[in-house]
Design a protein around this motif. Structure first.
Motif, PDB file in Angstrom:
ATOM      1  N   ASP A  35       0.857  -1.185   0.000  1.00 13.08           N
ATOM      2  CA  ASP A  35       0.000   0.000   0.000  1.00 13.08           C
ATOM      3  C   ASP A  35       0.893   1.235   0.000  1.00 13.08           C
ATOM      4  N   PRO A  36       0.809   2.082  -1.036  1.00 10.77           N
ATOM      5  CA  PRO A  36       1.671   3.259  -1.093  1.00 10.77           C
ATOM      6  C   PRO A  36       1.381   4.294  -0.003  1.00 10.77           C
ATOM      7  N   HIS A  37       0.238   4.183   0.671  1.00  6.53           N
ATOM      8  CA  HIS A  37      -0.084   5.114   1.763  1.00  6.53           C
ATOM      9  C   HIS A  37       0.536   4.684   3.087  1.00  6.53           C
ATOM     10  N   ALA A  38       1.049   3.458   3.136  1.00  7.90           N
ATOM     11  CA  ALA A  38       1.574   2.922   4.388  1.00  7.90           C
ATOM     12  C   ALA A  38       3.089   3.075   4.453  1.00  7.90           C
ATOM     13  N   GLY A  39       3.542   3.732   5.493  1.00  6.26           N
ATOM     14  CA  GLY A  39       4.972   3.837   5.741  1.00  6.26           C
ATOM     15  C   GLY A  39       5.454   2.755   6.684  1.00  6.26           C
ATOM     16  N   LEU A  41      -5.489   2.015  10.528  1.00 10.48           N
ATOM     17  CA  LEU A  41      -4.701   1.147   9.659  1.00 10.48           C
ATOM     18  C   LEU A  41      -5.129   1.301   8.206  1.00 10.48           C
ATOM     19  N   THR A  42      -4.183   1.112   7.306  1.00  9.47           N
ATOM     20  CA  THR A  42      -4.521   1.089   5.891  1.00  9.47           C
ATOM     21  C   THR A  42      -4.942  -0.314   5.473  1.00  9.47           C
ATOM     22  N   SER A  76      -0.748  -2.546   8.593  1.00 13.48           N
ATOM     23  CA  SER A  76      -0.018  -1.475   7.921  1.00 13.48           C
ATOM     24  C   SER A  76      -0.710  -0.154   8.218  1.00 13.48           C
ATOM     25  N   SER A  77       0.107   0.894   8.281  1.00 14.96           N
ATOM     26  CA  SER A  77      -0.402   2.226   8.606  1.00 14.96           C
ATOM     27  C   SER A  77       0.595   3.260   8.101  1.00 14.96           C
TER      28      SER A  77
END
Length: 146
Positions: free
Chosen positions: A23-27, A74-75, A98-99
């Protein structure tokens, strides 16, 4: 397609589950793998065996997943639990979160594991080297209201 929630007899695949978490939003991505170990409270363990009421366990895991996503922002989130015999060093449970930031993913994974042990109808039996066995971490699930 790999499901977000699973209760299964087959060995768990951490890398396959991790692959659905992209997920590109999750670092941050946290993968917790609870594994069968060779001891418990000073006793040598040969293997674990899990039993579950699968329809209810999957429902409860799904509710935990939804609550964790909402509570921790969370994403993505996935929870897989194994039933049947789990040999030493193999995974009994996988929790993947993931978040955007690491704190939320770590906190969510820890919270999910605590909640699984309290709410989900999955029971663990240890088999010891001396041939005996014991249900462990299960007493709270058998207590009846007066």
């Amino acid at each position: 397609m790999i499901p977000w929630i699973a209760v299964q007899e087959a060995p768990l695949d951490a890398m396959a589950l991790r692959s659905v978490m992209e997920d590109p939003h999750a670092g941050a991505l946290v993968l917790f793998e609870g594994r069968a170990r060779d001891h418990h409270e000073g006793r040598p363990v040969l293997e674990l065996a899990y039993e579950a009421y699968v329809p209810m366990a999957e429902k409860e895991l799904g509710l935990l997943r939804e609550k964790a996503i909402e509570r921790y922002g969370l994403t993505r989130c996935a929870i897989h639990h194994r039933i049947g015999v789990v040999p030493l060093t193999e995974a009994a449970v996988l929790v993947v979160t993931s978040s955007a930031h690491r704190a939320e993913s770590f906190q969510a994974a820890a919270w999910i594991m605590d909640e699984i042990k309290q709410r989900v109808p999955i029971w663990k039996r240890e088999r010891y080297k001396d041939g005996s066995e014991s249900w462990v971490e299960c007493t709270h699930r058998f207590q009846m209201e007066p």
